[in-house]
Design an enzyme around this catalytic site. Structure first.
Site, PDB file in Angstrom:
ATOM      1  N   ASP A 302       0.682  -1.326   0.104  1.00 48.37           N
ATOM      2  CA  ASP A 302       0.001   0.152   0.117  1.00 48.37           C
ATOM      3  C   ASP A 302       0.864   1.259   0.143  1.00 48.37           C
ATOM      4  O   ASP A 302       0.469   2.142  -0.805  1.00 48.37           O
ATOM      5  CB  ASP A 302      -0.960   0.098   1.397  1.00 48.37           C
ATOM      6  N   ASP A 351       0.856  36.386  10.103  1.00 47.17           N
ATOM      7  CA  ASP A 351      -0.167  36.498  11.311  1.00 47.17           C
ATOM      8  C   ASP A 351      -0.498  37.577  11.413  1.00 47.17           C
ATOM      9  O   ASP A 351      -0.135  38.704  10.596  1.00 47.17           O
ATOM     10  CB  ASP A 351       0.602  35.750  12.544  1.00 47.17           C
ATOM     11  N   GLU A 410     -10.701  27.346  12.632  1.00 46.74           N
ATOM     12  CA  GLU A 410     -11.699  26.752  11.828  1.00 46.74           C
ATOM     13  C   GLU A 410     -12.969  27.431  11.879  1.00 46.74           C
ATOM     14  O   GLU A 410     -13.942  27.439  12.542  1.00 46.74           O
ATOM     15  CB  GLU A 410     -11.764  25.332  12.552  1.00 46.74           C
ATOM     16  N   SER A 437      -9.206  20.909   9.203  1.00 47.92           N
ATOM     17  CA  SER A 437      -9.466  19.252   9.587  1.00 47.92           C
ATOM     18  C   SER A 437     -10.875  19.046   9.111  1.00 47.92           C
ATOM     19  O   SER A 437     -10.943  17.732   9.346  1.00 47.92           O
ATOM     20  CB  SER A 437      -8.918  19.151  10.890  1.00 47.92           C
ATOM     21  N   HIS A 458      -4.481  18.933   4.454  1.00 46.13           N
ATOM     22  CA  HIS A 458      -4.643  18.738   5.859  1.00 46.13           C
ATOM     23  C   HIS A 458      -3.117  18.010   6.635  1.00 46.13           C
ATOM     24  O   HIS A 458      -3.090  16.703   6.429  1.00 46.13           O
ATOM     25  CB  HIS A 458      -5.968  17.798   6.079  1.00 46.13           C
TER      26      HIS A 458
END
Length: 726
Positions: A302, A351, A410, A437, A458
């Site tokens: 995988d 920021d 978020e 997320s 993410h």
């Protein structure tokens, strides 16, 4: 050499060169062609030994030797045990004969020598490696195996039991040639073009030396370095070995590590030939078991498929990010800046204030200072990396950026605002990535003018340590954007999985089921120590209650509220789960998680965290009777069932993405090979293995503990047909 030979035999000036070159494969492996060819070559050597001054073993491939043929090995069944044992012993017999011919034998290692490749080299008297960026080692334990081609037996005799176990065998360390030289796995490193000449020089210098033509363990008076169980000094601390291994594995049943330790200790007490047979028997016991098949499926097949770019859209030229804009200099943004600058990408770290952005840059400074302090990096190298990170509070400094990763709070509104500000400033074709997320990418893409260039990227915390990046494809995301996101992920030396858009995507959604199941068990009155220990025994690297604390208890509340609103908007009922009752109660008590200093655990400033004693007062019930096996399987099954739902709904695109994503991103037990391989290889209490046994057990759990364990339709269909997830 015929078309069926894998070892070429050449003689010049009394020096025989055995060149391993399987004509039927890109890499040399320990298959039947190799076995027969090496046996024939060594037999010929023995017949011509009077005219031989020395032997060189090398390879005509880019790699020296790739090890065992894993595709064949994963097909081994219990009834094959005897034949497997005889085959392994036959392969090893040729190597043993080679090292006891009485002539100096040197390995000329021209490329990667992992597993069987290193075991061949260990059966020579001197090992010379070419300079290069390849790897040497015995990584079998990472695939659920032990080095059964002589690796355990020879390393124990070269290094002693303790060093062989700790430095080479138990963790399966892969090392660059310089490190292999440092610990003594190889004897010399030379420029690649001088490799064969150096091998010949060594033979010329040692052609008449009896000692050079003998392994240390074949010389008179040899003793294993550090002693064996029969020496009182070693015997005194031998009992600590299994205890330390159990501690390292947190009690999980990793069969390979146990077999390696047993083979090393048992083999140290007998002669070489007997030790080699012990090693072979342990190898066969692993080969016919399920755990090796699970781990090899995940970590070889995988992971190999993902690294080979199976998820990358075809026809898109490869790209590299050159100047990266990171919005938000918190823990995630700072970590992304570090891994990006480290590989040479210019980073603009923005920021709301210059002070906050500088603080984000300090995160990189601290990590780099540690590496300088440990001698892994020079001060100049550290300064070069730090110079690539430009902290700022000004959007104008994002000019020229060809890649964006947004890592702010978020909030849909905040993320829309950020992209609205930056989009006119960055390059007109810059890739627009969000590190969200849980928030749907298609929803976030509504805030940009180029939704085809918008994608989810993410990361997982801490970014410098976590290997996975989950790439999320929105409704309008283009193939070019997917390819560029994958290329960037590989550029920063991470492993990408690609999933389709939905709330929580794959990893956050499945991770949520794990931690909430832990909370639900507590709500049912189960002792929290039992919950956390059950997770460790099942092979989870983290424990569910501790993990909720890490992400904060307010996050499940927020996710639950959003899911509830979405359900209500669709006219559906959404009752709170018993797990949410536990979360809500703790938050009401002011216990919001690790960052707040109190959650399921207490976090004393001067000591280790421990479970909050109040949990016993508020939740634990003496009458709670959930068997240990049920606790373990509730945690593993809930993750696998939710993973199947993600596949059924089209969130997951491939089975490898599911398996690797679940292990690398959200801590599914590696010994099971990932959330879907666990279903394929599930071992029932009655000895049955496979998807039907898993389905029946899921139905049992659903009857006992709730409908969330009921098999999804896709699972029922697969079980009815006897098909694996592949």
């Amino acid at each position: 050499m015929t078309n069926n030979d894998a070892v070429r035999y050449d003689v010049a000036d009394g020096i025989v060169t055995l060149t391993i070159d399987d004509p039927n494969q890109n890499a040399n492996t320990m298959n039947e062609t190799y076995r027969a060819s090496m046996e024939a070559a060594v037999n010929r050597l023995a017949g011509e030994i009077e005219n031989v001054r020395g032997v060189i073993v090398t390879s005509a491939k880019k790699t020296f030797f790739a090890g065992g043929d894993l595709k064949l090995m994963t097909q081994a069944k219990p009834e094959d045990a005897e034949a497997l044992f005889e085959n392994v012993e036959s392969i090893k017999a040729a190597l043993r004969k080679l090292e006891t011919l009485g002539k100096p034998v040197v390995a000329a290692i021209n490329g990667a020598a992992l597993g069987g490749g290193l075991e061949i080299a260990l059966a020579t008297h001197h090992r010379i490696a070419a300079e290069g960026n390849y790897e040497i080692g015995l990584p079998e334990s990472t695939l659920g195996l032990l080095p059964g081609g002589g690796g355990v037996t020879r390393t124990v005799r070269l290094f002693g039991i303790q060093d062989a176990l700790m430095k080479i065998l138990l963790q399966g360390q892969r090392m660059k040639p310089a490190k292999a030289l440092d610990i003594g796995l190889i004897d010399e490193i030379v420029p690649a073009e001088e490799l064969l000449a150096a091998a010949k020089r060594w033979i010329e210098a040692n052609a008449d030396s009896e000692d050079a033509a003998k392994q240390p363990w074949d010389r008179q008076g040899f003793k294993i370095p550090g002693g064996t169980p029969s020496s009182p000094k070693f015997a005194a601390f031998l009992p600590s070995f299994p205890a330390n291994l159990r501690k390292q594995l947190k009690g999980a049943d990793y069969k390979a590590q146990k077999a390696i330790m047993s083979a090393a200790v048992e083999g140290s007490q007998v002669d070489f030939e007997t030790a080699s047979r012990i090693e072979s028997r342990y190898l066969v016991s692993l080969l016919i078991g399920q755990q090796f098949k699970n781990m090899t499926q995940a970590f070889f097949f995988d992971l190999g498929a993902i690294n080979a770019g199976k998820s990358r859209p075809e026809g898109v030229p490869p790209t590299k990010a050159t100047k990266l804009a990171i919005l938000g200099a918190g823990m995630m943004g700072a970590g992304i800046a570090y891994v990006s600058a480290k590989v040479g990408i210019e980073v603009v770290l923005k920021d709301v204030s210059l002070e906050a952005a500088e603080k984000g840059k300090d995160y990189s400074r601290k990590l780099l200072d540690k590496q300088v302090g440990r001698g892994r990096m020079t001060e100049d190298q550290r300064d070069d990396i730090l110079e690539r990170i430009t902290p700022t509070a000004d959007y104008a400094d994002l000019e020229g950026c060809d890649f964006v990763v947004e890592a702010v709070f978020e909030s849909v509104e905040l993320k829309h605002s950020v992209f609205n500000e930056l989009e006119p400033i960055v390059k007109p074709d810059a890739l627009l990535g969000s590190n969200t997320s849980t928030l749907p990418i298609t929803l976030l893409a509504q805030g940009v003018k180029r939704p085809e260039d918008f994608i989810g990227i993410h990361f997982f915390s801490p970014v410098d340590k976590m290997q996975l990046v989950e790439i999320i494809v929105g409704e309008k995301t283009s193939d070019e954007a997917i390819a560029r996101a994958i290329d960037y992920t590989k550029q920063i030396k991470k492993t990408p999985i690609v999933v389709n858009d939905s709330r929580g995507f794959f990893t956050s959604r499945v991770f949520g089921t794990l931690v909430m199941e832990g909370a639900q068990l507590l709500g049912e009155g189960v002792n929290p120590v039992r919950i956390e220990r059950a997770a460790s025994l099942a092979g989870f690297p983290g424990q569910p209650l501790a993990m909720i604390d890490e992400v904060s208890l307010t996050l499940p509340q927020k996710i639950n509220a959003e899911a509830k609103k979405a359900a209500e908007d669709e006219g559906k009922a959404f009752p709170d789960s018993p797990a949410m009752d536990v979360i809500n109660k703790l938050v009401d008590l002011g216990r919001k998680g690790k960052a707040a200093g109190a959650g399921f655990y207490e976090y004393p400033e001067d000591g280790k965290k421990y479970l909050w004693p109040g949990l016993w007062d508020h939740f634990v019930s003496e009458g709670a009777d959930v068997p240990l096996e049920d606790i373990q399987e509730r945690l593993t099954f809930i993750m696998s069932i939710e993973t199947i739902r993600c596949l059924e709904e089209g969130v997951l695109r491939t089975v490898p993405d599911a398996n690797i994503g679940s292990i690398f991103g959200i801590g599914f037990p590696p010994l099971h090979g990932g959330a879907l391989q666990y279903v394929n290889g599930y071992e029932a209490a009655d000895g049955r293995i496979g998807i039907q046994a898993f389905t029946e057990r899921a139905q049992e759990l659903a009857q006992k503990y709730g409908e969330r364990f009921a098999p999804p339709k896709l699972l029922l269909d697969k079980a009815a047909k006897g098909e694996n997830f592949a």
